[in-house]
Design an enzyme around this catalytic site. Structure first.
Site, PDB file in Angstrom:
ATOM      1  N   HIS A 212      -5.634 -13.250  13.715  1.00 30.39           N
ATOM      2  CA  HIS A 212      -5.108 -12.021  12.877  1.00 30.39           C
ATOM      3  C   HIS A 212      -5.921 -10.912  12.456  1.00 30.39           C
ATOM      4  O   HIS A 212      -5.294 -10.030  12.218  1.00 30.39           O
ATOM      5  CB  HIS A 212      -4.168 -12.568  11.943  1.00 30.39           C
ATOM      6  CG  HIS A 212      -5.111 -12.938  10.648  1.00 30.39           C
ATOM      7  ND1 HIS A 212      -6.001 -14.049  10.456  1.00 30.39           N
ATOM      8  CD2 HIS A 212      -5.584 -12.152   9.544  1.00 30.39           C
ATOM      9  CE1 HIS A 212      -6.433 -14.138   9.396  1.00 30.39           C
ATOM     10  NE2 HIS A 212      -6.398 -12.876   8.740  1.00 30.39           N
TER      11      HIS A 212
HETATM   12  C1  UD1 Z   1      -4.600  -9.727   4.805  1.00 33.05           C
HETATM   13  C2  UD1 Z   1      -5.833  -9.541   4.513  1.00 33.05           C
HETATM   14  C3  UD1 Z   1      -6.603 -10.227   5.322  1.00 33.05           C
HETATM   15  C4  UD1 Z   1      -6.371 -11.735   5.107  1.00 33.05           C
HETATM   16  C5  UD1 Z   1      -4.854 -11.735   5.640  1.00 33.05           C
HETATM   17  C6  UD1 Z   1      -4.325 -13.201   5.653  1.00 33.05           C
HETATM   18  C7  UD1 Z   1      -6.429  -7.132   3.531  1.00 33.05           C
HETATM   19  C8  UD1 Z   1      -7.449  -5.761   3.708  1.00 33.05           C
HETATM   20  N1  UD1 Z   1      -6.356  -7.987   4.365  1.00 33.05           N
HETATM   21  O1  UD1 Z   1      -4.320  -8.966   6.181  1.00 33.05           O
HETATM   22  O2  UD1 Z   1      -8.058 -10.179   4.465  1.00 33.05           O
HETATM   23  O3  UD1 Z   1      -7.292 -12.626   6.113  1.00 33.05           O
HETATM   24  O4  UD1 Z   1      -3.968 -10.952   5.048  1.00 33.05           O
HETATM   25  O5  UD1 Z   1      -3.157 -13.343   6.113  1.00 33.05           O
HETATM   26  O6  UD1 Z   1      -6.057  -7.380   2.758  1.00 33.05           O
HETATM   27  N2  UD1 Z   1       3.533  -8.740   7.300  1.00 33.05           N
HETATM   28  C9  UD1 Z   1       4.808  -9.473   7.282  1.00 33.05           C
HETATM   29  N3  UD1 Z   1       5.040 -10.544   6.261  1.00 33.05           N
HETATM   30  C10 UD1 Z   1       4.475 -10.894   5.403  1.00 33.05           C
HETATM   31  C11 UD1 Z   1       2.957 -10.276   5.315  1.00 33.05           C
HETATM   32  C12 UD1 Z   1       2.447  -9.236   6.051  1.00 33.05           C
HETATM   33  O7  UD1 Z   1       5.603  -8.959   8.228  1.00 33.05           O
HETATM   34  O8  UD1 Z   1       4.701 -11.900   4.619  1.00 33.05           O
HETATM   35  C13 UD1 Z   1       3.188  -8.040   8.149  1.00 33.05           C
HETATM   36  C14 UD1 Z   1       3.136  -6.524   7.401  1.00 33.05           C
HETATM   37  O9  UD1 Z   1       4.272  -5.663   7.415  1.00 33.05           O
HETATM   38  C15 UD1 Z   1       2.101  -5.730   8.218  1.00 33.05           C
HETATM   39  C16 UD1 Z   1       1.259  -7.088   8.823  1.00 33.05           C
HETATM   40  O10 UD1 Z   1       2.016  -8.089   8.547  1.00 33.05           O
HETATM   41  O11 UD1 Z   1       2.600  -5.142   9.284  1.00 33.05           O
HETATM   42  C17 UD1 Z   1      -0.353  -7.189   8.036  1.00 33.05           C
HETATM   43  O12 UD1 Z   1       0.009  -7.349   6.641  1.00 33.05           O
HETATM   44  P1  UD1 Z   1      -1.231  -6.874   5.620  1.00 33.05           P
HETATM   45  O13 UD1 Z   1      -1.025  -7.648   4.252  1.00 33.05           O
HETATM   46  O14 UD1 Z   1      -1.541  -5.601   5.525  1.00 33.05           O
HETATM   47  O15 UD1 Z   1      -2.603  -7.487   6.205  1.00 33.05           O
HETATM   48  P2  UD1 Z   1      -2.918  -8.894   6.865  1.00 33.05           P
HETATM   49  O16 UD1 Z   1      -3.332  -8.514   8.306  1.00 33.05           O
HETATM   50  O17 UD1 Z   1      -2.078  -9.947   6.668  1.00 33.05           O
END
Ligand code: UD1
Length: 369
Positions: A212
């Site tokens: 991811h």
């Molecule tokens: C975040 C953390 C990363 C961690 C990861 C674990 C930061 C900078 N990054 O990255 O360190 O390793 O979490 O997963 O804080 N999304 C969903 N549903 C959810 C959560 C996320 O659809 O419940 C989607 C969001 O809409 C977004 C993408 O996933 O488009 C990324 O989510 P985001 O929380 O921004 O960062 P991660 O890549 O999950």
């Protein structure tokens, strides 16, 4: 610490999936010490049922006192919104201490708010460094450590990094790995998981994948190379991939869905709960990952781990654990996979203080002050 009404008010912050297994043992331990009043703030960075609520349920984490509903956004936006909302909670609750874990955007956002309000800050998992500033987490780690009052480290190299950066050694406490508290507590329950049966797989007959990191999945060329690599590996051993929402979005955007469909032994599942994931990890032949926490969990479970990154902030898993940094080079990944499949995998040892008692050590230190 100033004690108001005899109880010490502590805000614990949780935001994203890798945080939940770190706050669970802490909150449980706080319940045994009446002098503390813990308040749980969920910033809501992760919000899908299987990225958040399922962990609260399985790990028996109390309902958050506040959910800030931050969700996704650009870094500045997500961090900024977390600060605005968390400041309101701090002004209302007036805690003596906030505890942040790990390295997600909420970690630095909440620490920064507390610092400006002169509230003491404890950072759990302090001192980890990848020395790669292109990772958003590296900035979060460094900045959080430099404004924290208690730096709880999971390994000795973390302490050394902090000293090199000029942090006062009186603030650094080597307490071990809090995530392992949760792993030991839940391991028995995870053995009852039905996930192998559900996926129709048998122990040691598959490889587990997590993927991811923005550096791997937001880059079309790199994601393509990785998928081509998995295509070769799945001809030898089935790959199970609980997909992260970020990667799912990118696969669709880049038009890779058709390519994946042709890989018959590459099985994608929705994100899994904690117990199913630990069960899969415990039974896998090996792990391929770009996550931080699973590198540590595989070391504890003595599962061979290939890290699909150029570096790790958790070098102890390489120095004494089962981890090998393979980067994203196809030949290197295939070469190390072949070694594992022919039984020549690295045998690791357990790092010191990864013993299931980290939360106890943290609270003992907080109580003394
Ligand atoms: C975040 C953390 C990363 C961690 C990861 C674990 C930061 C900078 N990054 O990255 O360190 O390793 O979490 O997963 O804080 N999304 C969903 N549903 C959810 C959560 C996320 O659809 O419940 C989607 C969001 O809409 C977004 C993408 O996933 O488009 C990324 O989510 P985001 O929380 O921004 O960062 P991660 O890549 O999950």
């Amino acid at each position: 610490m100033v004690k108001q009404n005899r109880k010490i008010k502590v805000i614990c912050v949780a935001a994203a999936r890798p945080n939940f297994m770190k706050v669970a043992p802490l909150l449980e331990e706080f319940r045994k010490h009446q002098e503390f009043k813990p308040i749980l703030v969920h910033t809501g960075q992760h919000y899908d049922y299987n990225m958040s609520s399922s962990f609260f349920k399985e790990l028996n984490i109390q309902k958050p006192n506040y959910n800030l509903g931050i969700k996704a956004g650009l870094h500045g936006e997500q961090t900024g919104r977390t600060m605005i909302e968390f400041e309101k909670v701090c002004l209302k609750e007036k805690p003596q201490l906030i505890i942040v874990v790990g390295d997600v955007n909420a970690t630095i956002a909440c620490a920064l708010v507390a610092s400006k309000l002169h509230i003491k800050i404890a950072h759990i998992e302090a001192g980890l460094r990848s020395f790669d500033r292109s990772m958003p987490e590296e900035t979060n780690r460094i900045l959080t450590d430099h404004i924290s009052d208690y730096l709880f480290t999971s390994c000795e190299d973390g302490g050394k990094n902090l000293l090199k950066e000029g942090i006062d050694k009186k603030k650094i406490f080597f307490v071990g790995n809090i995530m392992i508290d949760t792993l030991f507590k839940q391991q028995k329950k995870s053995k009852k998981s039905k996930i192998l049966k559900k996926l129709g797989i048998e122990s040691k007959q598959y490889a587990l994948l997590t993927l991811h990191r923005p550096s791997n999945v937001d880059n079309k060329k790199r994601l393509k190379t990785l998928l081509q690599t998995f295509n070769i590996i799945q001809k030898e051993i089935r790959i199970i991939y609980p997909i992260h929402p970020r990667t799912k979005k990118r696969i669709k955007e880049f038009g890779f869905e058709k390519y994946i469909k042709k890989m018959k032994n590459f099985i994608i599942t929705p994100p899994l709960g904690y117990l199913d994931m630990i069960c899969l990890l415990d039974n896998t032949k090996f792990l391929m990952t770009d996550s931080g926490g699973t590198q540590e969990e595989s070391t504890i479970l003595k599962i061979p781990c290939l890290t699909l990154r150029e570096n790790t902030e958790r070098p102890i898993t390489v120095d004494i654990g089962t981890n090998i940094i393979v980067g994203t080079n196809k030949n290197k990944i295939i070469k190390e996979t072949d070694k594992i499949l022919s039984g020549k995998n690295k045998k690791g040892k357990i790092p010191s203080l990864w013993d299931g008692h980290t939360a106890q050590r943290i609270i003992k230190i907080l109580k003394k002050d």
